[in-house]
Write a protein that holds these residues in place. Structure first.
Motif, PDB file in Angstrom:
ATOM      1  N   SER A  81      48.051  22.110  87.201  1.00  0.00           N
ATOM      2  CA  SER A  81      46.748  22.622  87.636  1.00  0.00           C
ATOM      3  C   SER A  81      46.620  22.680  89.152  1.00  0.00           C
ATOM      4  CB  SER A  81      45.631  21.755  87.056  1.00  0.00           C
ATOM      5  OG  SER A  81      45.814  20.415  87.481  1.00  0.00           O
ATOM      6  N   ARG A  82      47.318  21.807  89.868  1.00  0.00           N
ATOM      7  CA  ARG A  82      47.224  21.786  91.331  1.00  0.00           C
ATOM      8  C   ARG A  82      48.523  22.261  91.957  1.00  0.00           C
ATOM      9  NH1 ARG A  82      45.406  15.937  92.589  1.00  0.00           N
ATOM     10  NH2 ARG A  82      44.571  15.620  90.541  1.00  0.00           N
ATOM     11  N   GLY A  83      48.583  23.546  92.226  1.00  0.00           N
ATOM     12  CA  GLY A  83      49.762  24.073  92.898  1.00  0.00           C
ATOM     13  C   GLY A  83      51.033  23.977  92.092  1.00  0.00           C
ATOM     14  N   GLY A  84      50.906  24.043  90.787  1.00  0.00           N
ATOM     15  CA  GLY A  84      52.081  23.977  89.928  1.00  0.00           C
ATOM     16  C   GLY A  84      52.999  25.157  90.165  1.00  0.00           C
ATOM     17  N   GLY A  85      54.217  25.004  89.762  1.00  0.00           N
ATOM     18  CA  GLY A  85      55.200  26.045  90.009  1.00  0.00           C
ATOM     19  C   GLY A  85      55.184  27.129  88.952  1.00  0.00           C
ATOM     20  N   PHE A  86      55.832  28.217  89.273  1.00  0.00           N
ATOM     21  CA  PHE A  86      55.989  29.324  88.348  1.00  0.00           C
ATOM     22  C   PHE A  86      57.318  29.179  87.626  1.00  0.00           C
ATOM     23  CE2 PHE A  86      53.052  30.975  91.494  1.00  0.00           C
ATOM     24  CZ  PHE A  86      52.055  31.489  90.676  1.00  0.00           C
ATOM     25  N   TYR A  87      57.292  29.498  86.339  1.00  0.00           N
ATOM     26  CA  TYR A  87      58.477  29.373  85.513  1.00  0.00           C
ATOM     27  C   TYR A  87      58.750  30.682  84.782  1.00  0.00           C
ATOM     28  CZ  TYR A  87      58.398  24.329  86.124  1.00  0.00           C
ATOM     29  OH  TYR A  87      58.432  23.076  86.666  1.00  0.00           O
ATOM     30  N   CYS A  88      60.010  30.929  84.550  1.00  0.00           N
ATOM     31  CA  CYS A  88      60.462  32.061  83.759  1.00  0.00           C
ATOM     32  C   CYS A  88      60.821  31.514  82.384  1.00  0.00           C
ATOM     33  CB  CYS A  88      61.680  32.691  84.434  1.00  0.00           C
ATOM     34  SG  CYS A  88      62.482  33.948  83.447  1.00  0.00           S
ATOM     35  N   VAL A  89      60.250  32.093  81.334  1.00  0.00           N
ATOM     36  CA  VAL A  89      60.530  31.637  79.976  1.00  0.00           C
ATOM     37  C   VAL A  89      61.326  32.711  79.259  1.00  0.00           C
ATOM     38  CG1 VAL A  89      59.543  30.912  77.775  1.00  0.00           C
ATOM     39  CG2 VAL A  89      58.413  30.301  79.902  1.00  0.00           C
ATOM     40  N   ASN A  90      62.485  32.319  78.736  1.00  0.00           N
ATOM     41  CA  ASN A  90      63.303  33.212  77.935  1.00  0.00           C
ATOM     42  C   ASN A  90      62.734  33.164  76.525  1.00  0.00           C
ATOM     43  OD1 ASN A  90      65.301  34.343  76.280  1.00  0.00           O
ATOM     44  ND2 ASN A  90      66.943  33.661  77.629  1.00  0.00           N
ATOM     45  N   THR A  91      62.207  34.287  76.032  1.00  0.00           N
ATOM     46  CA  THR A  91      61.533  34.288  74.736  1.00  0.00           C
ATOM     47  C   THR A  91      62.495  34.153  73.567  1.00  0.00           C
ATOM     48  OG1 THR A  91      61.533  36.706  74.703  1.00  0.00           O
ATOM     49  CG2 THR A  91      59.571  35.624  75.578  1.00  0.00           C
ATOM     50  N   GLU A  92      63.783  34.401  73.789  1.00  0.00           N
ATOM     51  CA  GLU A  92      64.756  34.253  72.705  1.00  0.00           C
ATOM     52  C   GLU A  92      65.228  32.809  72.555  1.00  0.00           C
ATOM     53  OE1 GLU A  92      67.927  37.039  73.151  1.00  0.00           O
ATOM     54  OE2 GLU A  92      66.587  38.757  73.046  1.00  0.00           O
ATOM     55  N   THR A  93      65.499  32.150  73.675  1.00  0.00           N
ATOM     56  CA  THR A  93      66.009  30.776  73.613  1.00  0.00           C
ATOM     57  C   THR A  93      64.926  29.729  73.852  1.00  0.00           C
ATOM     58  OG1 THR A  93      66.561  30.753  75.963  1.00  0.00           O
ATOM     59  CG2 THR A  93      68.261  31.531  74.446  1.00  0.00           C
ATOM     60  N   LYS A  94      63.761  30.164  74.310  1.00  0.00           N
ATOM     61  CA  LYS A  94      62.613  29.278  74.615  1.00  0.00           C
ATOM     62  C   LYS A  94      62.894  28.325  75.776  1.00  0.00           C
ATOM     63  CE  LYS A  94      60.446  30.858  70.990  1.00  0.00           C
ATOM     64  NZ  LYS A  94      60.281  32.272  71.079  1.00  0.00           N
ATOM     65  N   LYS A  95      63.857  28.668  76.626  1.00  0.00           N
ATOM     66  CA  LYS A  95      64.175  27.822  77.781  1.00  0.00           C
ATOM     67  C   LYS A  95      63.366  28.277  78.989  1.00  0.00           C
ATOM     68  CE  LYS A  95      68.766  26.352  76.499  1.00  0.00           C
ATOM     69  NZ  LYS A  95      70.143  26.193  76.925  1.00  0.00           N
ATOM     70  N   ARG A  96      62.963  27.281  79.801  1.00  0.00           N
ATOM     71  CA  ARG A  96      62.210  27.550  81.031  1.00  0.00           C
ATOM     72  C   ARG A  96      63.098  27.287  82.231  1.00  0.00           C
ATOM     73  NH1 ARG A  96      57.813  24.055  78.893  1.00  0.00           N
ATOM     74  NH2 ARG A  96      58.843  22.479  80.111  1.00  0.00           N
ATOM     75  N   THR A  97      63.002  28.169  83.219  1.00  0.00           N
ATOM     76  CA  THR A  97      63.664  27.923  84.495  1.00  0.00           C
ATOM     77  C   THR A  97      62.624  28.090  85.587  1.00  0.00           C
ATOM     78  OG1 THR A  97      64.378  30.228  84.613  1.00  0.00           O
ATOM     79  CG2 THR A  97      65.964  28.657  83.749  1.00  0.00           C
ATOM     80  N   ARG A  98      62.640  27.174  86.532  1.00  0.00           N
ATOM     81  CA  ARG A  98      61.659  27.210  87.614  1.00  0.00           C
ATOM     82  C   ARG A  98      62.044  28.282  88.617  1.00  0.00           C
ATOM     83  NH1 ARG A  98      59.341  25.686  92.193  1.00  0.00           N
ATOM     84  NH2 ARG A  98      57.523  24.368  92.219  1.00  0.00           N
ATOM     85  N   LEU A  99      61.060  29.101  88.979  1.00  0.00           N
ATOM     86  CA  LEU A  99      61.266  30.102  90.011  1.00  0.00           C
ATOM     87  C   LEU A  99      60.967  29.436  91.350  1.00  0.00           C
ATOM     88  CD1 LEU A  99      59.459  33.087  88.292  1.00  0.00           C
ATOM     89  CD2 LEU A  99      61.908  32.608  88.346  1.00  0.00           C
ATOM     90  N   GLN A 100      61.819  29.620  92.299  1.00  0.00           N
ATOM     91  CA  GLN A 100      61.677  28.928  93.579  1.00  0.00           C
ATOM     92  C   GLN A 100      60.719  29.670  94.512  1.00  0.00           C
ATOM     93  OE1 GLN A 100      63.103  25.911  94.079  1.00  0.00           O
ATOM     94  NE2 GLN A 100      63.807  26.077  91.976  1.00  0.00           N
ATOM     95  N   THR A 101      59.497  29.906  94.023  1.00  0.00           N
ATOM     96  CA  THR A 101      58.489  30.580  94.826  1.00  0.00           C
ATOM     97  C   THR A 101      57.111  30.030  94.488  1.00  0.00           C
ATOM     98  OG1 THR A 101      57.558  32.711  95.444  1.00  0.00           O
ATOM     99  CG2 THR A 101      58.257  32.476  93.170  1.00  0.00           C
ATOM    100  N   GLY A 102      56.238  30.078  95.448  1.00  0.00           N
ATOM    101  CA  GLY A 102      54.868  29.647  95.236  1.00  0.00           C
ATOM    102  C   GLY A 102      53.922  30.825  95.124  1.00  0.00           C
TER     103      GLY A 102
END
Length: 67
Positions: A12-33
């Motif tokens: 909720s406070r400045g959390g990061g953005f993540y990319c979610v692969n809808t096939e594998t359900k894995k999240r990877t953090r995007l290195q941007t704010g």
């Protein structure tokens, strides 16, 4: 065609953005704010998934001239 990658924001406070692969359900953090930059990254990933050989076919078939 269903998009493979989607964007989520965690925290909720400045959390990061993540990319979610809808096939594998894995999240990877995007290195941007920046949300705009994160959206561009996701769009590029989805576009690369739709057209993997964009721009590479002409290079692969080119007959290089030797001097």
């Amino acid at each position: 065609m269903k998009t493979r990658y989607r964007l989520i924001r965690r925290g909720s406070r400045g959390g990061g953005f993540y990319c979610v692969n809808t096939e594998t359900k894995k999240r990877t953090r995007l290195q941007t704010g920046s949300e705009e930059e994160a959206r561009q990254i996701i769009e590029a990933k989805n576009q690369a998934r739709r057209r993997p050989m964009l721009g590479n076919a002409a290079i692969a078939e080119r007959k290089w001239r030797t001097c």
